[in-house]
Scaffold this active site. Structure first.
Site, mmCIF file in Angstrom:
data_model
loop_
_atom_site.group_PDB
_atom_site.id
_atom_site.type_symbol
_atom_site.label_atom_id
_atom_site.label_comp_id
_atom_site.label_asym_id
_atom_site.label_seq_id
_atom_site.Cartn_x
_atom_site.Cartn_y
_atom_site.Cartn_z
ATOM 1 N N LYS A 293 -27.234 -42.462 24.204
ATOM 2 C CA LYS A 293 -28.315 -42.811 25.133
ATOM 3 C C LYS A 293 -29.179 -41.591 25.437
ATOM 4 O O LYS A 293 -30.413 -41.672 25.437
ATOM 5 C CB LYS A 293 -27.742 -43.381 26.437
ATOM 6 C CG LYS A 293 -27.226 -44.786 26.289
ATOM 7 C CD LYS A 293 -26.355 -45.233 27.444
ATOM 8 C CE LYS A 293 -25.746 -46.606 27.113
ATOM 9 N NZ LYS A 293 -24.748 -47.046 28.077
ATOM 10 N N ASP B 133 -30.473 -51.033 33.899
ATOM 11 C CA ASP B 133 -29.397 -51.828 33.297
ATOM 12 C C ASP B 133 -29.520 -53.303 33.676
ATOM 13 O O ASP B 133 -28.901 -54.161 33.040
ATOM 14 C CB ASP B 133 -28.046 -51.342 33.841
ATOM 15 C CG ASP B 133 -27.193 -50.639 32.803
ATOM 16 O OD1 ASP B 133 -27.426 -50.849 31.608
ATOM 17 O OD2 ASP B 133 -26.291 -49.893 33.221
ATOM 18 N N GLN C 132 -22.515 -45.569 33.801
ATOM 19 C CA GLN C 132 -21.744 -46.062 32.661
ATOM 20 C C GLN C 132 -20.502 -46.812 33.130
ATOM 21 O O GLN C 132 -19.749 -46.326 33.975
ATOM 22 C CB GLN C 132 -21.365 -44.866 31.756
ATOM 23 C CG GLN C 132 -20.655 -45.252 30.482
ATOM 24 C CD GLN C 132 -21.541 -45.980 29.475
ATOM 25 O OE1 GLN C 132 -22.767 -45.879 29.520
ATOM 26 N NE2 GLN C 132 -20.929 -46.724 28.585
HETATM 27 N N1 LIG Z 1 -23.871 -49.291 32.519
HETATM 28 C C1 LIG Z 1 -23.603 -49.648 31.265
HETATM 29 N N2 LIG Z 1 -24.602 -50.126 30.475
HETATM 30 C C2 LIG Z 1 -24.353 -50.492 29.184
HETATM 31 O O1 LIG Z 1 -25.274 -50.947 28.471
HETATM 32 C C3 LIG Z 1 -23.036 -50.331 28.664
HETATM 33 C C4 LIG Z 1 -22.038 -49.813 29.524
HETATM 34 N N3 LIG Z 1 -22.352 -49.492 30.806
HETATM 35 N N4 LIG Z 1 -20.770 -49.675 29.074
HETATM 36 C C5 LIG Z 1 -20.402 -49.961 27.706
HETATM 37 C C6 LIG Z 1 -21.298 -50.991 27.053
HETATM 38 C C7 LIG Z 1 -21.285 -50.948 25.551
HETATM 39 N N5 LIG Z 1 -22.616 -50.562 25.154
HETATM 40 C C8 LIG Z 1 -23.006 -50.260 23.851
HETATM 41 C C9 LIG Z 1 -24.178 -49.598 23.556
HETATM 42 C C10 LIG Z 1 -24.497 -49.238 22.259
HETATM 43 C C11 LIG Z 1 -23.661 -49.527 21.221
HETATM 44 C C12 LIG Z 1 -24.001 -49.080 19.837
HETATM 45 O O2 LIG Z 1 -24.979 -48.394 19.610
HETATM 46 N N6 LIG Z 1 -23.200 -49.439 18.818
HETATM 47 C C13 LIG Z 1 -23.395 -49.055 17.429
HETATM 48 C C14 LIG Z 1 -22.149 -48.397 16.855
HETATM 49 C C15 LIG Z 1 -21.636 -47.248 17.643
HETATM 50 C C16 LIG Z 1 -20.278 -46.782 17.145
HETATM 51 O O3 LIG Z 1 -20.135 -46.536 15.947
HETATM 52 O O4 LIG Z 1 -19.368 -46.682 18.002
HETATM 53 C C17 LIG Z 1 -23.662 -50.298 16.588
HETATM 54 O O5 LIG Z 1 -23.239 -51.385 17.010
HETATM 55 O O6 LIG Z 1 -24.253 -50.160 15.527
HETATM 56 C C18 LIG Z 1 -22.498 -50.216 21.487
HETATM 57 C C19 LIG Z 1 -22.180 -50.583 22.791
HETATM 58 C C20 LIG Z 1 -23.390 -50.398 26.256
HETATM 59 N N7 LIG Z 1 -22.704 -50.652 27.368
#
Ligand SMILES: Nc1nc(=O)c2c([nH]1)NC[C@@H]1CN(c3ccc(C(=O)N[C@@H](CCC(=O)O)C(=O)O)cc3)C=[N+]21
Ligand SMILES: NC(=O)C1=CN([C@@H]2O[C@H](COP(=O)(O)OP(=O)(O)OC[C@H]3O[C@@H](n4cnc5c(N)ncnc54)[C@H](OP(=O)(O)O)[C@@H]3O)[C@@H](O)[C@H]2O)C=CC1
Length: 296
Positions: free
Chosen positions: A54, A121, A98
């Site tokens: 992020k 968010d 987070q």
């Molecule tokens: N306040 C808050 N806001 C959120 O938006 C929030 C949170 N807490 N806690 C956790 C979850 C999960 N989340 C993700 C964001 C990006 C990927 C992402 O970029 N994933 C990549 C892969 C990353 C990897 O390889 O681990 C993909 O799917 O291609 C995944 C999961 C946002 N979250």
């Protein structure tokens, strides 16, 4: 037949590029960049990775990133005081706490303390309510990213049958609200749903946000359905010793039946991050009466 693979990574990159262009215009007009504060409590490895990506995306868009990393034993009072300071800080347009937070902290209390107009968010109850009644506010980044992928894939969604699997406050419920606002006929399925495969078989659009690796199988799908896989599940090491990431949909069987499907990784995840910086720019723009393209 083989499904089209919905390229979330490329769609997210294009969105981030457009945002970066608008950030330049915003800076020229207001002499500062939009700013996003991200708060991480503790050192959960997955959370640490997300917070890093992020921060990186924020800087790449030309925005300011303020990272607050607090020890796992930080008290609730201390965290609430930090939220108050960020609420009052004019350089901060967006605040993200987070999740998950350590158990000794009441997450609802902390999220409700965020100024709703900095809640990029979209987790504050006021923003959930705004979405429900159709007022401008902030929509949670993951469902917003899913909607952008669906619109790019299908265009007008009105009249389509949509099944959302999962009813969490951060994904399932806001996703269902967004699809309803697009005039889909929406079904929300969850762990008590009877005969889930039969429910899913009626869907033109399936959004899976369950947290169960590869649960949705190809033979649950209506031929040509559009499938959005929100799940992020880390599978334990196999014989090669490396863990891997899988979604809530069994990609191999689903991609034979579906018309289009988003992969994991490379689908919804990158869109979530792009929508976070989008919401941060929108927040800065609203505060300054700066106009942005309607479709951003
Ligand atoms: N306040 C808050 N806001 C959120 O938006 C929030 C949170 N807490 N806690 C956790 C979850 C999960 N989340 C993700 C964001 C990006 C990927 C992402 O970029 N994933 C990549 C892969 C990353 C990897 O390889 O681990 C993909 O799917 O291609 C995944 C999961 C946002 N979250
Ligand atoms: N790509 C991204 O950016 C993001 C990905 N995620 C991922 O999305 C997934 C869902 O996240 P989140 O909404 O927070 O998860 P939650 O655990 O909060 O919610 C899961 C939902 O799935 C339902 N469910 C559980 N088991 C079943 C089942 N067997 N059949 C039908 N429904 C079931 C639950 O039902 P009930 O309510 O009845 O318990 C619940 O509503 C996770 O894999 C998460 O990692 C999450 C956020 C962002």
């Amino acid at each position: 037949m083989t499904a089209r693979v919905i390229d979330g990574k490329a769609t997210a990159a294009a969105l981030r590029e457009r945002i970066a262009g608008e950030v330049v215009r915003f800076r020229d007009a207001h002499g500062r960049a939009p700013g996003l504060a991200v708060v991480l409590v503790g050192d959960d490895p997955a959370s640490t990775v997300y917070v890093r990506s992020k921060g990186k995306a924020t800087l790449e868009a030309g925005m300011e990133s303020f990272e607050h990393k607090l020890p796992a034993d930080t008290g609730e009072k201390e965290l609430l005081e930090l939220v108050d300071r960020l609420n009052d800080d004019p350089a901060v347009d967006g605040i993200l706490i987070q999740l998950p937070l350590p158990r000794h902290i009441d997450a609802d209390k902390v999220l409700t303390r965020i100024d709703p107009d900095k809640d990029v968010d979209g987790f504050h109850p006021l923003n959930a309510g705004r979405l429900a009644v159709g007022l401008d506010g902030f929509v949670a980044c993951t469902p917003l990213g899913c909607l952008k992928l669906l619109r790019a894939e299908r265009g007008d969604l009105s009249g389509l049958n949509a099944v959302v699997i999962g009813r969490s406050n951060i994904v399932g419920k806001p996703m269902a609200q967004l699809l309803l606002a697009e005039s889909c006929t929406v079904t929300i399925a969850h762990s008590r749903t009877h005969d889930l495969p039969a429910v899913v078989r009626g869907a033109d659009i399936v959004v899976a946000a369950v947290g169960r690796p590869e649960m949705v199988k190809g033979d649950w799908l209506k031929p040509d359905a559009t499938v959005i896989d929100v799940g992020i599940n880390r599978i334990e090491a196999e014989e090669d010793g490396k863990g891997r990431l899988v979604g809530d949909v069994d990609f191999a069987s689903a991609s034979v039946v579906a018309g289009a499907i988003s992969p994991v990784p490379g689908g919804v995840g990158p869109m979530t991050i792009a929508c976070l910086i989008r919401n941060t720019l929108v927040s800065a723009a609203r505060r300054h009466g700066f106009s942005l393209p309607e479709d951003l």
